[in-house]
Design an enzyme around this catalytic site. Sequence first.
Site, PDB file in Angstrom:
ATOM      1  N   HIS A   1      37.528  30.966  37.879  1.00  0.00           N
ATOM      2  CA  HIS A   1      37.591  32.063  37.186  1.00  0.00           C
ATOM      3  C   HIS A   1      38.765  32.463  36.160  1.00  0.00           C
ATOM      4  O   HIS A   1      38.562  33.182  35.246  1.00  0.00           O
ATOM      5  CB  HIS A   1      37.848  33.272  38.360  1.00  0.00           C
ATOM      6  CG  HIS A   1      37.245  34.491  38.234  1.00  0.00           C
ATOM      7  ND1 HIS A   1      36.019  34.471  37.510  1.00  0.00           N
ATOM      8  CD2 HIS A   1      37.548  35.794  38.647  1.00  0.00           C
ATOM      9  CE1 HIS A   1      35.743  35.899  37.649  1.00  0.00           C
ATOM     10  NE2 HIS A   1      36.455  36.483  38.337  1.00  0.00           N
TER      11      HIS A   1
ATOM     12  N   ASN B   1      39.496  42.351  37.123  1.00  0.00           N
ATOM     13  CA  ASN B   1      38.798  43.690  36.884  1.00  0.00           C
ATOM     14  C   ASN B   1      39.373  44.821  36.149  1.00  0.00           C
ATOM     15  O   ASN B   1      38.874  45.844  36.085  1.00  0.00           O
ATOM     16  CB  ASN B   1      38.554  44.287  38.460  1.00  0.00           C
ATOM     17  CG  ASN B   1      39.626  44.578  39.291  1.00  0.00           C
ATOM     18  OD1 ASN B   1      40.667  44.194  38.601  1.00  0.00           O
ATOM     19  ND2 ASN B   1      39.712  45.106  40.132  1.00  0.00           N
TER      20      ASN B   1
ATOM     21  N   ASP C   1      34.714  32.522  32.405  1.00  0.00           N
ATOM     22  CA  ASP C   1      33.718  31.607  33.120  1.00  0.00           C
ATOM     23  C   ASP C   1      32.492  32.120  33.281  1.00  0.00           C
ATOM     24  O   ASP C   1      32.248  33.355  33.402  1.00  0.00           O
ATOM     25  CB  ASP C   1      34.445  31.317  34.461  1.00  0.00           C
ATOM     26  CG  ASP C   1      34.709  32.798  35.225  1.00  0.00           C
ATOM     27  OD1 ASP C   1      35.333  33.751  34.526  1.00  0.00           O
ATOM     28  OD2 ASP C   1      34.023  33.045  36.295  1.00  0.00           O
TER      29      ASP C   1
ATOM     30  N   ASN D   1      33.522  41.055  36.557  1.00  0.00           N
ATOM     31  CA  ASN D   1      34.179  42.083  36.434  1.00  0.00           C
ATOM     32  C   ASN D   1      35.139  42.496  35.084  1.00  0.00           C
ATOM     33  O   ASN D   1      35.456  43.523  34.441  1.00  0.00           O
ATOM     34  CB  ASN D   1      35.102  42.340  37.629  1.00  0.00           C
ATOM     35  CG  ASN D   1      34.357  42.604  38.996  1.00  0.00           C
ATOM     36  OD1 ASN D   1      33.522  43.202  38.721  1.00  0.00           O
ATOM     37  ND2 ASN D   1      34.866  42.091  39.861  1.00  0.00           N
TER      38      ASN D   1
END
Length: 202
Positions: A20, A68, A93, A114
């Site tokens: 991520h 997020n 990613d 997100n």
Amino acid sequence: MIRLIVGLGNPGPEHALQRHNAGFWWVDQIAQREGLALRAERGFFGDVARLRGPHGDVWLLEPGTYMNRSGQAVAALARFYKIAPEHILVAHDELDLPPGQIKLKLAGGHAGHNGLRDIAAQIGTPQFWRLRIGIGHPGDRDAVIGFVLGRPPRSELERIEQAMQRGLDELPRLLRGEFEAAMMHLHRGNVPPAAPAKESPK
């Protein structure tokens, strides 16, 4: 042309090697190549560096707000320096691309990412550039969270790093606003996904 380059990821050493954080990896590569140090800027909610570009300053940003809430940092810096959405490039990613592939696109949806979702919400539009760094997909929707928060094996990491290097090679074109040329070179260099290993006959 690009005036703000954002790498998406989660802060902290426990997240540094997770899939991520591929956006962080790419921005770190830019900083390393240019001899820059990203430093914490409380007003911009993240780590920031300034790159002298051919048409003025270009800002590097790694939000420190967790994925997020990435838009908080992006919106703060973009507002302060009056950077329009179409002059923002977000590296992130991408589950829908296999390791070894990297693609450039303008606007579009967030596909459940997100970080992209929050940036579009905070700046009021999805009309920003995205550098999509392929990390592959676990094949099971329920396994996605554990997958993106996991570390890629060496074979996948090598392909991801090769793709990011090709993205780095296109940085001068991106800074000059030569998006079509950068897109053509990036996409032409994408390697096909690795074929699954064949089972030996029993």
